[in-house]
Design a protein around this motif. Sequence first.
Motif, PDB file in Angstrom:
ATOM      1  N   THR A  11       3.331 -58.520  -3.314  1.00  0.00           N
ATOM      2  CA  THR A  11       3.479 -57.315  -4.116  1.00  0.00           C
ATOM      3  C   THR A  11       4.973 -57.044  -4.234  1.00  0.00           C
ATOM      4  O   THR A  11       5.679 -57.024  -3.220  1.00  0.00           O
ATOM      5  N   CYS A  12       5.460 -56.875  -5.473  1.00  0.00           N
ATOM      6  CA  CYS A  12       6.905 -56.805  -5.655  1.00  0.00           C
ATOM      7  C   CYS A  12       7.248 -55.973  -6.884  1.00  0.00           C
ATOM      8  O   CYS A  12       6.393 -55.660  -7.710  1.00  0.00           O
ATOM      9  N   VAL A  18       6.358 -50.761  -8.464  1.00  0.00           N
ATOM     10  CA  VAL A  18       5.626 -52.005  -8.248  1.00  0.00           C
ATOM     11  C   VAL A  18       5.280 -52.618  -9.604  1.00  0.00           C
ATOM     12  O   VAL A  18       4.716 -51.952 -10.474  1.00  0.00           O
ATOM     13  N   GLN A  21       1.119 -57.099  -8.121  1.00  0.00           N
ATOM     14  CA  GLN A  21       0.373 -56.808  -6.908  1.00  0.00           C
ATOM     15  C   GLN A  21      -0.501 -57.980  -6.505  1.00  0.00           C
ATOM     16  O   GLN A  21      -1.182 -58.582  -7.349  1.00  0.00           O
ATOM     17  N   HIS A  57       7.441 -55.755  -1.642  1.00  0.00           N
ATOM     18  CA  HIS A  57       6.775 -54.654  -0.938  1.00  0.00           C
ATOM     19  C   HIS A  57       5.808 -55.161   0.123  1.00  0.00           C
ATOM     20  O   HIS A  57       5.601 -54.504   1.147  1.00  0.00           O
TER      21      HIS A  57
END
Length: 235
Positions: A11-12, A18, A21, A57
């Motif tokens: 997730t980034c 975001v 995901q 993330h």
Amino acid sequence: MADLLDVQHLTCGHGEAVVLQDVSFTIAEGRSLALLGRNGTGKTTLIDTLAGAARRHAGTITLAGQALHALPSHRRAAAGIGWVPQERNIFKSLTVHENLTAVMRPGPWSPERVYQLFPRLAERRQNLGTQLSGGEQQMLAFARALVLNPKLLLLDEPLEGLAPIIVEELLRAIRRVARDEGLPSIVVEQHPQMVLGVTDDAIVLDRGGIAFRATSEALLADPTPLDAWLGVGQH
């Protein structure tokens, strides 16, 4: 065939935002991947996250058994990531040859070998970065990534905005490096029909994740899924 790159549940995005995901995929040794999708679907974000230039993330990124996801970008380069961003990031105040010798690492790709791949750069080896056309700057950015002798090459829209003759030269170079010589690569491109001919596999991003995956050969034979996901005819 062993996996070189293993991305799991990634997730980034950028800052708190975001973009992608729970993205998971692998690239085997010797395989190349076309990363496709409409504008804004996260292709560059994914490449930037692999290179360490966007925010992770959650999830893991492993290259040749080494965990990369907690490393800064320069450590990822040392671990084997060769990254050609859209901005190219060449040293414009250095000559072509100085650009190459400043970053080169031991391995099969030397400045002389990239001059064989890109004869235009050989002719301009004493020219400053500022004296190169946009296409020549793109070739130099590609060449700089090669002389790092990376384990994985990341090319973010390497053909964007270039003259057709330059596009053909770059496509031949990508085919030689990725397909003929088997340097694992991820190529982001807006125009699938260009990149599918020089890659082994393809992933389509949509709505924050991987929407579709197939071999490049299968998508060239039947582009119907591309019509559906990208909304453009590929026939």
